[in-house]
Design an enzyme around this catalytic site. Structure first.
Site, mmCIF file in Angstrom:
data_model
loop_
_atom_site.group_PDB
_atom_site.id
_atom_site.type_symbol
_atom_site.label_atom_id
_atom_site.label_comp_id
_atom_site.label_asym_id
_atom_site.label_seq_id
_atom_site.Cartn_x
_atom_site.Cartn_y
_atom_site.Cartn_z
ATOM 1 N N ASN A 1 -34.571 -52.317 7.268
ATOM 2 C CA ASN A 1 -34.769 -51.480 6.010
ATOM 3 C C ASN A 1 -34.841 -52.572 4.991
ATOM 4 O O ASN A 1 -33.840 -53.081 4.826
ATOM 5 C CB ASN A 1 -33.484 -50.637 5.964
ATOM 6 C CG ASN A 1 -33.523 -49.807 4.265
ATOM 7 O OD1 ASN A 1 -34.487 -49.933 3.709
ATOM 8 N ND2 ASN A 1 -32.483 -48.899 4.247
ATOM 9 N N LYS B 1 -31.696 -54.770 5.600
ATOM 10 C CA LYS B 1 -30.605 -54.262 6.366
ATOM 11 C C LYS B 1 -31.035 -54.002 7.792
ATOM 12 O O LYS B 1 -32.210 -54.005 7.871
ATOM 13 C CB LYS B 1 -30.183 -52.818 5.750
ATOM 14 C CG LYS B 1 -29.283 -53.023 4.391
ATOM 15 C CD LYS B 1 -28.810 -51.511 4.104
ATOM 16 C CE LYS B 1 -28.402 -51.478 2.650
ATOM 17 N NZ LYS B 1 -28.803 -50.260 2.127
ATOM 18 N N ARG C 1 -38.078 -48.495 8.157
ATOM 19 C CA ARG C 1 -37.785 -47.378 7.099
ATOM 20 C C ARG C 1 -39.167 -47.927 6.159
ATOM 21 O O ARG C 1 -39.086 -49.036 5.589
ATOM 22 C CB ARG C 1 -36.549 -47.849 6.559
ATOM 23 C CG ARG C 1 -36.597 -46.612 5.262
ATOM 24 C CD ARG C 1 -35.353 -46.560 4.581
ATOM 25 N NE ARG C 1 -35.305 -45.806 3.470
ATOM 26 C CZ ARG C 1 -34.569 -46.035 2.371
ATOM 27 N NH1 ARG C 1 -34.397 -47.299 1.955
ATOM 28 N NH2 ARG C 1 -34.938 -44.892 1.352
ATOM 29 N N HIS D 1 -35.316 -39.117 1.023
ATOM 30 C CA HIS D 1 -34.213 -39.030 2.117
ATOM 31 C C HIS D 1 -34.488 -38.240 3.265
ATOM 32 O O HIS D 1 -33.514 -37.604 3.673
ATOM 33 C CB HIS D 1 -32.963 -38.581 1.570
ATOM 34 C CG HIS D 1 -32.246 -39.165 0.294
ATOM 35 N ND1 HIS D 1 -31.653 -38.583 -0.765
ATOM 36 C CD2 HIS D 1 -31.961 -40.496 0.322
ATOM 37 C CE1 HIS D 1 -31.177 -39.611 -1.523
ATOM 38 N NE2 HIS D 1 -31.322 -40.813 -0.881
ATOM 39 N N LEU E 1 -25.623 -36.160 -0.420
ATOM 40 C CA LEU E 1 -24.875 -36.685 -1.739
ATOM 41 C C LEU E 1 -24.399 -38.308 -1.600
ATOM 42 O O LEU E 1 -23.280 -38.391 -1.106
ATOM 43 C CB LEU E 1 -23.870 -35.870 -2.212
ATOM 44 C CG LEU E 1 -24.042 -34.293 -1.963
ATOM 45 C CD1 LEU E 1 -22.789 -33.451 -2.598
ATOM 46 C CD2 LEU E 1 -25.029 -34.020 -3.012
ATOM 47 N N ARG F 1 -28.597 -42.379 -11.848
ATOM 48 C CA ARG F 1 -29.874 -41.768 -12.273
ATOM 49 C C ARG F 1 -29.623 -40.477 -12.974
ATOM 50 O O ARG F 1 -28.644 -39.897 -12.519
ATOM 51 C CB ARG F 1 -30.892 -41.348 -11.057
ATOM 52 C CG ARG F 1 -31.501 -42.810 -10.401
ATOM 53 C CD ARG F 1 -32.333 -42.369 -9.144
ATOM 54 N NE ARG F 1 -31.883 -43.308 -8.365
ATOM 55 C CZ ARG F 1 -32.084 -43.272 -6.932
ATOM 56 N NH1 ARG F 1 -32.552 -42.004 -6.525
ATOM 57 N NH2 ARG F 1 -31.957 -44.234 -5.971
ATOM 58 N N ASP G 1 -19.298 -44.989 -8.957
ATOM 59 C CA ASP G 1 -18.764 -44.529 -7.666
ATOM 60 C C ASP G 1 -17.656 -43.532 -7.866
ATOM 61 O O ASP G 1 -16.711 -43.618 -8.693
ATOM 62 C CB ASP G 1 -18.121 -45.868 -7.343
ATOM 63 C CG ASP G 1 -17.431 -45.613 -5.914
ATOM 64 O OD1 ASP G 1 -17.024 -45.161 -5.449
ATOM 65 O OD2 ASP G 1 -18.140 -46.765 -5.169
ATOM 66 N N ARG H 1 -15.100 -42.929 -6.120
ATOM 67 C CA ARG H 1 -13.802 -43.176 -5.838
ATOM 68 C C ARG H 1 -13.094 -43.503 -7.419
ATOM 69 O O ARG H 1 -11.960 -43.388 -7.589
ATOM 70 C CB ARG H 1 -13.607 -44.422 -4.913
ATOM 71 C CG ARG H 1 -14.151 -44.046 -3.469
ATOM 72 C CD ARG H 1 -14.355 -45.322 -2.659
ATOM 73 N NE ARG H 1 -15.370 -45.756 -2.932
ATOM 74 C CZ ARG H 1 -16.235 -46.555 -2.119
ATOM 75 N NH1 ARG H 1 -15.764 -46.677 -0.945
ATOM 76 N NH2 ARG H 1 -17.544 -47.055 -2.462
ATOM 77 N N ASN I 1 -17.257 -37.983 2.263
ATOM 78 C CA ASN I 1 -15.853 -38.579 2.051
ATOM 79 C C ASN I 1 -15.197 -37.944 0.767
ATOM 80 O O ASN I 1 -14.089 -37.984 0.863
ATOM 81 C CB ASN I 1 -15.973 -39.918 1.485
ATOM 82 C CG ASN I 1 -16.475 -40.902 2.579
ATOM 83 O OD1 ASN I 1 -15.780 -40.999 3.704
ATOM 84 N ND2 ASN I 1 -17.765 -41.614 2.587
ATOM 85 N N GLU J 1 -29.279 -42.730 9.354
ATOM 86 C CA GLU J 1 -30.487 -42.951 9.230
ATOM 87 C C GLU J 1 -31.197 -43.785 10.158
ATOM 88 O O GLU J 1 -32.316 -43.808 10.684
ATOM 89 C CB GLU J 1 -31.037 -43.287 7.698
ATOM 90 C CG GLU J 1 -30.800 -42.107 6.930
ATOM 91 C CD GLU J 1 -30.790 -42.426 5.431
ATOM 92 O OE1 GLU J 1 -29.658 -42.903 4.883
ATOM 93 O OE2 GLU J 1 -31.714 -42.231 4.650
HETATM 94 P P1 ADP Z 1 -26.661 -44.943 -1.073
HETATM 95 O O1 ADP Z 1 -26.880 -45.046 0.655
HETATM 96 O O2 ADP Z 1 -27.554 -43.925 -1.813
HETATM 97 O O3 ADP Z 1 -26.373 -46.322 -1.751
HETATM 98 P P2 ADP Z 1 -24.101 -43.883 0.108
HETATM 99 O O4 ADP Z 1 -24.611 -42.631 0.998
HETATM 100 O O5 ADP Z 1 -23.759 -45.135 0.843
HETATM 101 O O6 ADP Z 1 -25.030 -44.245 -0.829
HETATM 102 O O7 ADP Z 1 -22.902 -43.425 -0.791
HETATM 103 C C1 ADP Z 1 -22.180 -44.383 -1.505
HETATM 104 C C2 ADP Z 1 -21.320 -43.606 -2.638
HETATM 105 O O8 ADP Z 1 -20.235 -43.004 -1.777
HETATM 106 C C3 ADP Z 1 -20.405 -44.360 -3.453
HETATM 107 O O9 ADP Z 1 -20.845 -44.770 -4.459
HETATM 108 C C4 ADP Z 1 -19.414 -43.494 -3.734
HETATM 109 O O10 ADP Z 1 -19.479 -42.774 -4.970
HETATM 110 C C5 ADP Z 1 -19.101 -42.486 -2.469
HETATM 111 N N1 ADP Z 1 -18.004 -42.672 -1.860
HETATM 112 C C6 ADP Z 1 -17.766 -43.554 -0.555
HETATM 113 N N2 ADP Z 1 -16.593 -43.463 -0.104
HETATM 114 C C7 ADP Z 1 -16.034 -42.441 -0.813
HETATM 115 C C8 ADP Z 1 -14.867 -41.886 -0.891
HETATM 116 N N3 ADP Z 1 -13.565 -42.250 0.011
HETATM 117 N N4 ADP Z 1 -14.353 -40.886 -1.654
HETATM 118 C C9 ADP Z 1 -15.389 -40.880 -2.740
HETATM 119 N N5 ADP Z 1 -16.704 -41.068 -2.690
HETATM 120 C C10 ADP Z 1 -16.969 -42.115 -1.869
#
Ligand code: ADP
Length: 396
Positions: free
Chosen positions: A7, A14, A91, A180, A209, A241, A283, A285, A335, A384
């Site tokens: 990717n 990656k 990808r 996606h 998401l 975004r 994020d 979290r 998550n 993916e």
């Molecule tokens: P992308 O591939 O679009 O970069 P991901 O599918 O890896 O994104 O998702 C990343 C997002 O997942 C982080 O920015 C965060 O908001 C969320 N995330 C990851 N771990 C947790 C968690 N334990 N609780 C809440 N949100 C989480």
């Protein structure tokens, strides 16, 4: 067969080496800051310690050479020789209308991907650099391109056409493409199996998401609508975004702040969404922590996000005249129990009833709904890279 999945972004790459028989990732890694003075390779063999190497990677070909060296390294490698790699799966972000399925990479396919550069100027050129670099370093190894847009090529014109003069579609192919796709395809298939549905006769909504986020309506195994559009900027509110906004806002901001189009597009892509609204972080979290500490803007950003997800689900229930199952996937979907619980609160009218204890699960496949729920809701982790490896093997 061992499949190297690549990717390739503009400054990062990656990779995963996947054994297609066991479907185990033998090694995963990333090269970051390619082209800068100090680049980094992070390589983790399955079951081993992560190896971090700081060095200079002046271009993607150097980066891929480093990946191949890491894979065959005496200490942290996972194969003895490069001959063990049977294929490479790439990808590719945009396949336009040319690619409704994955393709074995030939000179014609490279040319056709190049023709789509216009539609994804940040991504497709980087994907092509990765393809060319692998072709140079791994002569004779078959390669497959797996497109983010391909799964959504089954959308009917009524869902992909914008309300613009038809010429813009005819002349420039301005339409909804959706992204996606590899994840929506993988998760919808798995959701059907998991929920005991016949995919060919099912109505599934997939909520991918992550930092980027999109929802799709999958009717009888085919995408019929999705929330991202001509670009990945539209639809849901995302990490940074904006998602859908009234297009007139662009002109309004431009006049108020004397900003150029580039500046405004940068704002909408990188400074908006959860980050922009909360003024805390992109994020979830951090958003959860801020909400726990009583931060009102974080709560508001969270509410806007959840409300938008619920409205898209409602729209797709209408589009399919019903829904059998809803899957949550990607970083936030897998998550964040609070996001799932609050989205499902909006879905009472569908007869959705989730078990709040099961909803505390993180990152694992689990059915969230109670046996009496009229619609099944589950966490279905996306993968993916595995989907790309499967496509690659299937095509070859
Ligand atoms: P992308 O591939 O679009 O970069 P991901 O599918 O890896 O994104 O998702 C990343 C997002 O997942 C982080 O920015 C965060 O908001 C969320 N995330 C990851 N771990 C947790 C968690 N334990 N609780 C809440 N949100 C989480």
């Amino acid at each position: 067969m061992k499949v190297l999945v690549i990717n390739c972004g503009s400054s990062s790459l990656k990779y995963q080496l996947i054994d297609s028989e066991t479907e185990i990732a033998l090694a995963v890694g990333i090269c970051e800051r390619i082209g800068q003075d100090v680049s980094v390779l992070k390589h983790t063999p399955n079951g081993g310690e992560k190896v971090v190497k700081e060095t200079s990677m002046k271009n993607h070909e150097v980066a891929i050479q480093m990946v191949l060296d890491a894979l065959t390294d005496a200490d942290h490698g996972v194969i003895k020789s490069l001959d063990e790699i049977g294929a490479v799966g790439h990808r590719v972000v945009h396949g336009g209308e040319k690619f409704a399925v994955s393709s074995i990479i030939t000179d014609e396919v490279i040319k056709a991907i190049e023709d789509c550069n216009d539609l994804a100027p940040l991504h497709n050129p980087a994907n092509l650099i990765g393809i060319r670099a692998c072709a140079n370093l791994m002569k004779g190894v078959p390669m497959v391109a797996v497109f983010d847009t391909a799964f959504h090529q089954t959308m009917p014109p009524k869902s992909y056409l914008y309300g613009l003069p038809f010429d813009y579609y005819d002349e420039y192919k301005i339409r909804k493409y959706g992204f996606h796709g590899t994840s929506h395809s993988f998760v919808s298939k798995r959701m059907a199996e998991f929920a005991g549905l016949d995919l060919e006769n099912s109505k599934i909504i997939v909520c991918h998401l992550g930092n980027g986020a999109s929802i799709s309506a999958v009717l009888n195994g085919k995408s019929i609508d999705t929330s991202m559009g001509f670009t990945p900027l539209s639809g849901l509110v995302m990490g940074t975004r904006s998602g859908d906004i009234d297009p007139s806002i662009i002109e309004f901001i431009s006049k108020k702040q004397n900003k150029s189009l580039d500046e405004i597009m940068n704002l909408l892509n990188k400074g908006s969404g959860i980050q922009g609204m909360s003024e805390v972080s992109s994020d979830f979290r951090d958003i959860n922590e801020a909400m726990d500490n009583g931060n009102e803007k974080a709560r508001l950003a969270f509410d806007v996000f959840v409300y938008r997800v619920a409205k898209f689900i409602g729209g797709y229930v209408a589009a399919m005249n019903g829904v059998d199952a809803i899957a949550f996937t990607a970083g936030v979907g897998e998550n964040d129990h609070k996001v799932r619980a609050e989205v499902c609160e909006y879905l009472g009218y569908l007869g959705v009833n989730i078990d709040l204890d099961k909803n505390m699960t993180r990152g694992k496949e689990v059915m969230l709904t109670t046996p009496d729920s009229k619609v099944k809701v589950a966490i279905v982790p996306t993968n993916e890279e595995l989907a790309i490896a499967r496509e690659t093997v299937a095509l070859l």
